[in-house]
Design a protein around this motif. Structure first.
Motif, PDB file in Angstrom:
ATOM      1  N   ARG A  25       0.819  -1.206   0.000  1.00 55.24           N
ATOM      2  CA  ARG A  25       0.000   0.000   0.000  1.00 55.24           C
ATOM      3  C   ARG A  25       0.855   1.259   0.000  1.00 55.24           C
ATOM      4  O   ARG A  25       1.954   1.277   0.539  1.00 55.24           O
ATOM      5  N   THR A  26       0.302   2.322  -0.597  1.00 45.09           N
ATOM      6  CA  THR A  26       0.961   3.620  -0.536  1.00 45.09           C
ATOM      7  C   THR A  26       0.878   4.142   0.901  1.00 45.09           C
ATOM      8  O   THR A  26       0.046   3.686   1.692  1.00 45.09           O
ATOM      9  N   ALA A  27       1.742   5.101   1.228  1.00 43.96           N
ATOM     10  CA  ALA A  27       1.895   5.535   2.623  1.00 43.96           C
ATOM     11  C   ALA A  27       0.585   5.873   3.340  1.00 43.96           C
ATOM     12  O   ALA A  27       0.370   5.410   4.474  1.00 43.96           O
ATOM     13  N   PRO A  28      -0.329   6.657   2.751  1.00 45.21           N
ATOM     14  CA  PRO A  28      -1.546   7.026   3.495  1.00 45.21           C
ATOM     15  C   PRO A  28      -2.443   5.843   3.835  1.00 45.21           C
ATOM     16  O   PRO A  28      -3.276   5.933   4.733  1.00 45.21           O
ATOM     17  N   ARG A  29      -2.264   4.715   3.145  1.00 47.72           N
ATOM     18  CA  ARG A  29      -3.142   3.559   3.342  1.00 47.72           C
ATOM     19  C   ARG A  29      -2.508   2.465   4.193  1.00 47.72           C
ATOM     20  O   ARG A  29      -3.085   1.395   4.353  1.00 47.72           O
ATOM     21  N   THR A  30      -1.325   2.734   4.750  1.00 44.09           N
ATOM     22  CA  THR A  30      -0.687   1.751   5.628  1.00 44.09           C
ATOM     23  C   THR A  30      -1.130   1.975   7.076  1.00 44.09           C
ATOM     24  O   THR A  30      -1.594   3.063   7.427  1.00 44.09           O
ATOM     25  N   PRO A  31      -0.977   0.982   7.929  1.00 40.85           N
ATOM     26  CA  PRO A  31      -1.346   1.169   9.340  1.00 40.85           C
ATOM     27  C   PRO A  31      -0.549   2.272  10.030  1.00 40.85           C
ATOM     28  O   PRO A  31      -1.088   3.002  10.865  1.00 40.85           O
ATOM     29  N   HIS A  32       0.746   2.418   9.697  1.00 44.21           N
ATOM     30  CA  HIS A  32       1.571   3.422  10.370  1.00 44.21           C
ATOM     31  C   HIS A  32       1.564   4.770   9.652  1.00 44.21           C
ATOM     32  O   HIS A  32       1.873   5.801  10.256  1.00 44.21           O
ATOM     33  N   GLY A  33       1.209   4.812   8.365  1.00 42.54           N
ATOM     34  CA  GLY A  33       1.091   6.057   7.619  1.00 42.54           C
ATOM     35  C   GLY A  33       2.386   6.777   7.330  1.00 42.54           C
ATOM     36  O   GLY A  33       2.366   7.945   6.936  1.00 42.54           O
ATOM     37  N   GLN A  34       3.518   6.111   7.490  1.00 42.72           N
ATOM     38  CA  GLN A  34       4.807   6.790   7.337  1.00 42.72           C
ATOM     39  C   GLN A  34       5.420   6.610   5.957  1.00 42.72           C
ATOM     40  O   GLN A  34       6.079   7.518   5.444  1.00 42.72           O
ATOM     41  N   HIS A  35       5.259   5.445   5.349  1.00 43.07           N
ATOM     42  CA  HIS A  35       5.834   5.169   4.037  1.00 43.07           C
ATOM     43  C   HIS A  35       5.089   3.999   3.424  1.00 43.07           C
ATOM     44  O   HIS A  35       4.317   3.310   4.103  1.00 43.07           O
ATOM     45  N   ALA A  36       5.281   3.774   2.131  1.00 44.97           N
ATOM     46  CA  ALA A  36       4.659   2.623   1.479  1.00 44.97           C
ATOM     47  C   ALA A  36       5.139   1.343   2.150  1.00 44.97           C
ATOM     48  O   ALA A  36       6.300   1.226   2.531  1.00 44.97           O
ATOM     49  N   ASP A  37       4.232   0.377   2.284  1.00 42.52           N
ATOM     50  CA  ASP A  37       4.601  -0.832   3.026  1.00 42.52           C
ATOM     51  C   ASP A  37       3.588  -1.936   2.741  1.00 42.52           C
ATOM     52  O   ASP A  37       2.480  -1.682   2.254  1.00 42.52           O
ATOM     53  N   LEU A  38       3.973  -3.149   3.082  1.00 41.30           N
ATOM     54  CA  LEU A  38       3.021  -4.250   3.061  1.00 41.30           C
ATOM     55  C   LEU A  38       2.073  -4.110   4.245  1.00 41.30           C
ATOM     56  O   LEU A  38       2.503  -3.810   5.361  1.00 41.30           O
ATOM     57  N   ALA A  39       0.795  -4.295   3.987  1.00 39.75           N
ATOM     58  CA  ALA A  39      -0.210  -4.273   5.043  1.00 39.75           C
ATOM     59  C   ALA A  39      -0.847  -5.648   5.109  1.00 39.75           C
ATOM     60  O   ALA A  39      -1.132  -6.276   4.080  1.00 39.75           O
ATOM     61  N   TYR A  40      -1.080  -6.127   6.338  1.00 38.15           N
ATOM     62  CA  TYR A  40      -1.612  -7.467   6.564  1.00 38.15           C
ATOM     63  C   TYR A  40      -2.991  -7.342   7.205  1.00 38.15           C
ATOM     64  O   TYR A  40      -3.179  -6.599   8.175  1.00 38.15           O
ATOM     65  N   SER A  41      -3.949  -8.066   6.673  1.00 36.92           N
ATOM     66  CA  SER A  41      -5.330  -7.908   7.093  1.00 36.92           C
ATOM     67  C   SER A  41      -5.633  -8.643   8.388  1.00 36.92           C
ATOM     68  O   SER A  41      -5.027  -9.667   8.713  1.00 36.92           O
ATOM     69  N   ARG A  42      -6.597  -8.119   9.139  1.00 39.12           N
ATOM     70  CA  ARG A  42      -7.114  -8.840  10.302  1.00 39.12           C
ATOM     71  C   ARG A  42      -7.712 -10.177   9.860  1.00 39.12           C
ATOM     72  O   ARG A  42      -7.637 -11.177  10.562  1.00 39.12           O
TER      73      ARG A  42
END
Length: 226
Positions: free
Chosen positions: A139-156
Motif C-alpha cells: 500500500r501507498t503511505a496514506p493507506r498503511t497502518p503506520h502512515g509513514q511510508h509505502a509498506d506491506l499491510a496485513y489484514s485482520r
C-alpha cells in the motif's frame, strides 16, 4: 528453479519491458547486473544506491531503503517498491505505460520469495512464534497502518469478494479492478501467503490499522522485523 534464478528471470522481463531507464535514475542498472554471473548479479542488487525520491512514485519509499534488495524487508527494497507501487511507472515518469509492461503477480511473488528468503530468522528471538497465513497487499503511505511510508499491510482477516463479473488484475494500478466495462461488479480475490509471525497481544508500538476497543486483550499474528 531457485529464487535467485527466478529473480534473474524477472529482471530480464523488466529490462525487456523498458524498466531500466527509470531504475537507472537511482543508480540501479538491471541490464548491467544481468551481465554478471549469479554471485555478481546478487551483489549488484545488494549494492548501495543513490535513491532519488523526487522521481515520481518514490516520495513515499521508506528513507530506510537504499538498496535494490533488502533482506527480509520488501518495503525497503527499491526494486520491489518500483514493481509494487501503483505510482511507479516503467520510464520513471508519472505517465502510465502499457498494461503489458507491468509486473505480473507471479513476478511479484518471485521477488518477495527472494527478499524473505535472504533473511534467516532466529526463532529464539520471537515471542510465541507461529506460521500464519495472512492476506496482504503493498500500500501507498496514506493507506498503511503506520502512515509513514509505502509498506506491506496485513489484514485482520482475508476477505475476497464474489461478483457478477470475472476477476481482472489491473497491472498498471497493481490491484484487482472492481467494475468491468459494462458496470458489473467484478469478483476481487485476496493475496494470501504463509509467514513466520508472533502470536501475541499488541503493544503501543505495533502498527495496527483502525484499532478497535478490546484490541489490547486480543492476540494478533504480528510479523517479526529484525
Amino acid at each position: 528453479m531457485g529464487t535467485l534464478a527466478e529473480l534473474r528471470g524477472v529482471a530480464k522481463q523488466l529490462v525487456t519491458k523498458g524498466w531500466n531507464e527509470g531504475l537507472r535514475k537511482h543508480g540501479l542498472d538491471l541490464k548491467a547486473a544481468l551481465s554478471h554471473d549469479d554471485e555478481g548479479f546478487a551483489e549488484a542488487l545488494a549494492a548501495t544506491l543513490a535513491v532519488d525520491r523526487n522521481v515520481p512514485g518514490f516520495d513515499d519509499f521508506t528513507t530506510a531503503g537504499n538498496r535494490a534488495i533488502e533482506p527480509g524487508k520488501p518495503a525497503a527494497s527499491l526494486l520491489y517498491h518500483a514493481m509494487a507501487s501503483p505510482f511507479v511507472h516503467p520510464d520513471g515518469t508519472a505517465i502510465p505505460g502499457k498494461a503489458s509492461h507491468y509486473p505480473t503477480l507471479a513476478e511479484l511473488d518471485a521477488v518477495e520469495n527472494y527478499i524473505f528468503g535472504l533473511h534467516q530468522i532466529d526463532l529464539s528471538q520471537l515471542r510465541n512464534p507461529v506460521i500464519a497465513v495472512l492476506a496482504y497487499e503493498y500500500r501507498t503511505a496514506p493507506r498503511t497502518p503506520h502512515g509513514q511510508h509505502a509498506d506491506l499491510a496485513y489484514s485482520r482477516c482475508g476477505v475476497a469478494r464474489v461478483g457478477t463479473a470475472a476477476a481482472a488484475y489491473d497491472a498498471v494500478n497493481r490491484g484487482f479492478a472492481g467494475i468491468d466495462q459494462n458496470g458489473n461488479t467484478r469478483a476481487v480475490p485476496a493475496r494470501y501467503a504463509a509467514f513466520i509471525a508472533e502470536h501475541v497481544k499488541p503493544t503501543n508500538r505495533d502498527a495496527i490499522m483502525a484499532r478497535q476497543r478490546g484490541d489490547q486483550r486480543r492476540n494478533f499474528a504480528l510479523l517479526f522485523v529484525g
